[in-house]
Design a protein around this motif. Structure first.
Motif, short mmCIF file in Angstrom:
data_model
loop_
_atom_site.label_atom_id
_atom_site.label_comp_id
_atom_site.label_asym_id
_atom_site.label_seq_id
_atom_site.Cartn_x
_atom_site.Cartn_y
_atom_site.Cartn_z
N GLY A 143 0.80 -1.36 -0.09
CA GLY A 143 0.01 -0.11 0.04
C GLY A 143 0.76 1.38 0.13
N ALA A 144 2.09 1.18 -0.08
CA ALA A 144 2.73 2.42 -0.09
C ALA A 144 2.91 2.99 -1.69
N SER A 145 3.20 4.32 -1.58
CA SER A 145 3.49 5.06 -2.80
C SER A 145 4.91 4.96 -3.20
N VAL A 146 5.23 3.96 -4.18
CA VAL A 146 6.62 3.71 -4.26
C VAL A 146 7.52 4.44 -5.47
N THR A 147 8.65 4.95 -5.25
CA THR A 147 9.48 5.47 -6.16
C THR A 147 10.54 4.59 -6.36
N ALA A 148 10.64 4.03 -7.30
CA ALA A 148 11.95 2.89 -7.67
C ALA A 148 12.93 3.55 -8.34
N LEU A 149 14.02 3.57 -8.01
CA LEU A 149 15.37 4.24 -8.41
C LEU A 149 16.22 3.13 -8.84
N ASP A 150 17.08 3.30 -10.14
CA ASP A 150 18.14 2.46 -10.41
C ASP A 150 18.94 3.30 -11.40
N PHE A 151 20.14 2.94 -11.45
CA PHE A 151 20.99 3.44 -12.35
C PHE A 151 21.15 3.01 -13.60
N SER A 152 20.96 1.66 -13.51
CA SER A 152 20.80 1.02 -15.05
C SER A 152 19.51 1.15 -15.61
N ALA A 153 19.49 1.73 -16.87
CA ALA A 153 18.18 2.02 -17.63
C ALA A 153 17.66 0.55 -18.19
N ASN A 154 18.57 -0.37 -18.50
CA ASN A 154 18.09 -1.81 -18.80
C ASN A 154 17.63 -2.46 -17.46
N ARG A 155 18.08 -2.33 -16.62
CA ARG A 155 17.36 -3.18 -15.54
C ARG A 155 16.03 -2.34 -14.90
N LEU A 156 16.07 -1.09 -15.02
CA LEU A 156 14.80 -0.31 -14.74
C LEU A 156 13.86 -0.99 -15.84
N LYS A 157 14.11 -1.01 -17.07
CA LYS A 157 13.06 -1.64 -18.14
C LYS A 157 12.43 -2.80 -17.55
N ARG A 158 13.38 -3.65 -17.09
CA ARG A 158 12.97 -5.08 -16.60
C ARG A 158 12.04 -5.10 -15.48
N LEU A 159 12.34 -4.10 -14.31
CA LEU A 159 11.50 -3.78 -13.33
C LEU A 159 10.19 -3.37 -13.64
N ASP A 160 10.02 -2.31 -14.94
CA ASP A 160 8.67 -2.05 -14.95
C ASP A 160 7.84 -3.13 -15.76
N GLU A 161 8.51 -4.06 -16.68
CA GLU A 161 7.81 -5.02 -17.01
C GLU A 161 7.28 -5.99 -16.16
#
Length: 460
Positions: free
Chosen positions: A285-303
């Motif tokens: 139930g948190a409002s989450v901001t997910a930060l990562d230095f890697s664009a490719n890894r962040l794309k995987r997170l979003d998927e």
């Protein structure tokens, strides 16, 4: 029995009509295994990188799917037991192998892994190793030694293997010293845990008991669903496509739980990819901001979040340069580390990491934690975690921060948040899991990753 290298070989490699040596069935996969083992042990290459389907080692990419499965099994067996394998080889030679005979040792290691630890016909492992030696100009003079040594290994396996397993420290010297120093009372149990592949743990959105029944697993004390054996791809299991669960080791699921009730909180997940902890925070139930230095890894997170039908704001940025508009109620920093707590699933780590990596990463973690503390409001909470067994990367980092930040205090982990793992709470109030915890008579259902976590509060 005394085994020495042959000075001459009477038998020459067989030739085909085209003049090339005939390909013995299974030879190609073993040659690939030896090449990959050399890359890991001699050049400290990551096994995940070498076995990447698109960008991995050419020898790996050239294999069929069936051969890839075999090579992966051989590599994992060899890496999980390398000190034992080397001790067995050294036991059977009259004098040490020549220092320059690196390729010969890898040939013997690949064969020994099959003979000692895999359900592969021993005679086939010997015959292919002999062909490997015969086809390598560096090793041709050792063909007789390879044949005799491996056949002797087969004969002595039942007697010598248990003795070596009880006597040999199953780790390279640097890691053995680290574990024995940090965990003197159960170092041997940790070494033994590293010999076995991990169970597959799932974090489910709801109703663990129901999903355990559907998938043929068990519910762990912390509420994860544990699968000891899985046939076929994980993605084919019921509930994956519908986003009902995600793969996450029991230990990896703990840091996000340490906040307690966070519904309605603004929480930042730093170093967030691949997103298991982000998903936990969003599900809570948190409002989450997910930060990562890697664009490719962040794309995987979003998927992954889309599959799970969970929401988070994904931010591609450098933690040290990121300037959010408002302070957070809480921050989760699962920091980069030596990953020595995940050796069960990444058996190359003992051979690709070093004490210098531990020291370098510990320094980075301290700087990242100091930065994370600036991102929470007064009274806010930071959970710092990583999957290293090195106390230099855990307890020592927290001690240094507490000493240099007078307006930061430690909050003890509540045992109610980690049922079944109460013994993992240190006298200081931090969490420290080791791979030998959650024991089970069946190794397929035992253990968890080694993890450290500490709760720090920014004082008003």
């Amino acid at each position: 029995m005394v085994l020495t290298p042959a000075s001459k070989q009477k038998r020459r490699p067989r030739k085909s009509a085209e003049g090339n040596r005939e390909q013995v069935p299974g030879l190609g996969s073993r040659l690939a295994a030896a090449k990959l083992l050399s890359a890991i042990v001699d050049r400290r290459a990551s096994m995940d990188g070498l076995l990447d389907p698109q960008n991995g080692n050419p020898a790996w990419r050239a294999l069929s799917e069936q051969d890839r499965s075999l090579v992966r099994a051989i590599l994992q067996a060899a890496l999980r037991n390398l000190p034992i394998i080397d001790a067995f080889i050294d036991l059977l030679v009259a004098r040490p192998l020549p220092e320059g005979a690196v390729a010969l040792r890898h040939t013997l290691r690949i064969a020994a892994a099959q003979i000692l630890f895999l359900d592969i016909p021993a005679h086939a492992a010997v015959n292919i190793a002999v062909e490997m030696a015969r086809g390598d100009p560096r090793n041709r003079r050792f063909v007789a030694l390879v044949n005799a040594l491996l056949r002797q290994m087969i004969r002595q396996k039942d007697e010598e293997l248990p003795r070596l397993q009880s006597r040999v420290i199953n780790a390279p010297a640097w890691l053995g010293e680290l574990i024995e120093s940090a965990y003197p009372e159960h170092a041997s149990a940790i070494f033994e845990a590293h010999r076995h592949p991990p169970a597959i743990d799932l974090t489910v959105k709801s109703d663990s008991e129901s999903w355990a029944a559907r998938l043929g697993g068990r519910v762990t004390p912390t509420g994860s669903v544990r699968l000891g054996h899985v046939d076929g791809p994980i993605t084919d299991l019921e509930g994956f496509a519908d986003g009902e669960w995600w793969v996450q080791d029991v230990a990896a699921s703990i840091p996000a739980r340490l906040f307690g009730e966070i519904s309605g909180w603004r929480v930042a997940d730093l170093c967030a990819a691949p997103g298991g902890k982000t998903a936990q925070l969003a599900l809570a139930g948190a409002s989450v901001t997910a930060l990562d230095f890697s664009a490719n890894r962040l794309k995987r997170l979003d998927e992954n979040l889309k599959r799970l039908k969970l929401d988070a704001e994904c931010v591609h940025a450098d933690l040290f340069e990121w300037q959010p508009g408002e302070a957070f109620d809480a921050v989760l920093l699962d920091a980069p580390c030596s990953s020595t707590g995940t050796i069960r699933r990444h058996p190359d780590i003992p051979w690709t990491k070093s004490p210098s990596d531990v020291a370098k990463l510990a320094d980075l973690q301290e700087r990242m934690l100091a930065r994370a503390l600036t991102l929470v409001r007064p009274g806010g909470m930071v959970v710092f975690s990583n999957c290293s067994l090195a106390k230099e990367e855990g307890e020592d980092v927290v001690s240094a921060i507490l000493e240099s930040h007078p307006k930061v205090d430690r909050r003890a982990v509540e045992s109610a948040l980690i049922p079944g793992l109460e013994d993992a709470i240190s006298p200081e109030g931090d969490l420290r899991t080791t791979p030998d915890m959650l024991p089970d008579p069946d190794p397929a259902y035992a253990g968890l990753d080694g993890f450290f976590a500490s709760i720090l509060m920014r004082l008003s």
